[in-house]
Design an enzyme around this catalytic site. Structure first.
Site, mmCIF file in Angstrom:
data_model
loop_
_atom_site.group_PDB
_atom_site.id
_atom_site.type_symbol
_atom_site.label_atom_id
_atom_site.label_comp_id
_atom_site.label_asym_id
_atom_site.label_seq_id
_atom_site.Cartn_x
_atom_site.Cartn_y
_atom_site.Cartn_z
ATOM 1 C CE1 TYR A 276 -5.826 39.412 -10.680
ATOM 2 C CE2 TYR A 276 -7.219 40.131 -12.706
ATOM 3 C CZ TYR A 276 -6.538 39.217 -12.131
ATOM 4 O OH TYR A 276 -5.986 37.938 -12.813
ATOM 5 C CE LYS B 36 -5.647 35.063 -13.262
ATOM 6 N NZ LYS B 36 -5.181 35.280 -14.737
#
EC number: 4.1.2.56
Length: 234
Positions: free
Chosen positions: A123, A154
């Site tokens: 992220y 992810k």
């Protein structure tokens, strides 16, 4: 479709309630659950149909910086527990980015040696990042994870099918959309459809499932959109 319960936030549930949660998502045909080793040691056998992804990064909401992640496990833990894959967390742009990169690099090397698939939750988070969902910045976070050796990445869903499709196109490995934030104004069905249309391989969702009073229904909806109702093994 994976349930992400790695260092979850929110109300702490009893062991009985957690077992009930796993049984519900198992019955709804989720592919896997992402857990730390303590939870995996005590709860996964009750939900034998679920794949296990062992998460080995940690920080807490009570720490000085939520963006700081440290290694709290290793590949050998995954092997002992019979996990299907290993998961680590990387905050690109954080004050401790260099240390996170060093630790993940070492874990990625061990995954290669032991042939354990690696999921990197990557992220863009840090003091210099204005918009965490900027497609270019999200694509950069994905690229960093790929270069570290991720087999799956992810990351944030950018907010639109078109821009997320651009992010996915930059990655040679499957991309999973994070679903913990929840998309404003979107039902689980609409969110899953957007994720599928963007070319993402699936969804790894946490709080939107385990804090929902009907977690099995949410998972069933997501699986229907992502896999057409059929679970795909990790």
């Amino acid at each position: 479709m994976a349930l992400d319960h790695s260092f979850s936030t929110g109300p702490i549930t009893s062991a009985t309630e957690f077992d009930r949660l796993l049984r519900a998502v198992d019955a709804a045909n989720a592919d896997a659950v992402i857990l730390h080793r303590g939870r995996a040691k005590t709860t996964v056998p009750a939900a034998s149909g679920l794949g296990l992804i062992l998460h080995v990064s940690g920080s807490t909401s009570l720490g000085l910086s939520a963006d700081e992640k440290v290694a709290v496990g290793c590949v050998e833990d995954a092997l002992r527990l019979g996990a299907d894959a290993l998961s680590v967390h990387l905050n690109v742009g954080s004050a401790t980015e260099s240390e996170q990169l060093r630790q993940i690099g070492a874990l990625a090397g061990a995954c290669d040696r032991w042939q354990v698939p690696l999921l990197i939750m990557s992220y863009p988070r840090g003091p210099g990042i204005v918009d965490e969902y900027d497609p270019d910045i999200v694509a950069h976070a994905v690229s960093v994870a790929v270069d570290l050796g991720a087999d799956l990445v992810k990351t944030y869903f950018t907010g639109s099918v078109e821009t997320m499709r651009e992010v996915v196109a930059t990655s040679p490995v499957p991309v999973l959309a994070a679903g913990g934030r929840g998309e404003v104004g979107l039902t689980a069905d609409q969110f899953a459809q957007d994720v599928s249309d963007s070319g993402c391989a699936g969804i790894a969702m946490g709080r939107q499932i385990f804090q929902n009073p009907a977690p099995g229904e949410v998972v069933r909806t997501l699986v229907q959109r992502i896999h057409g109702g059929v679970a795909v093994p990790i």
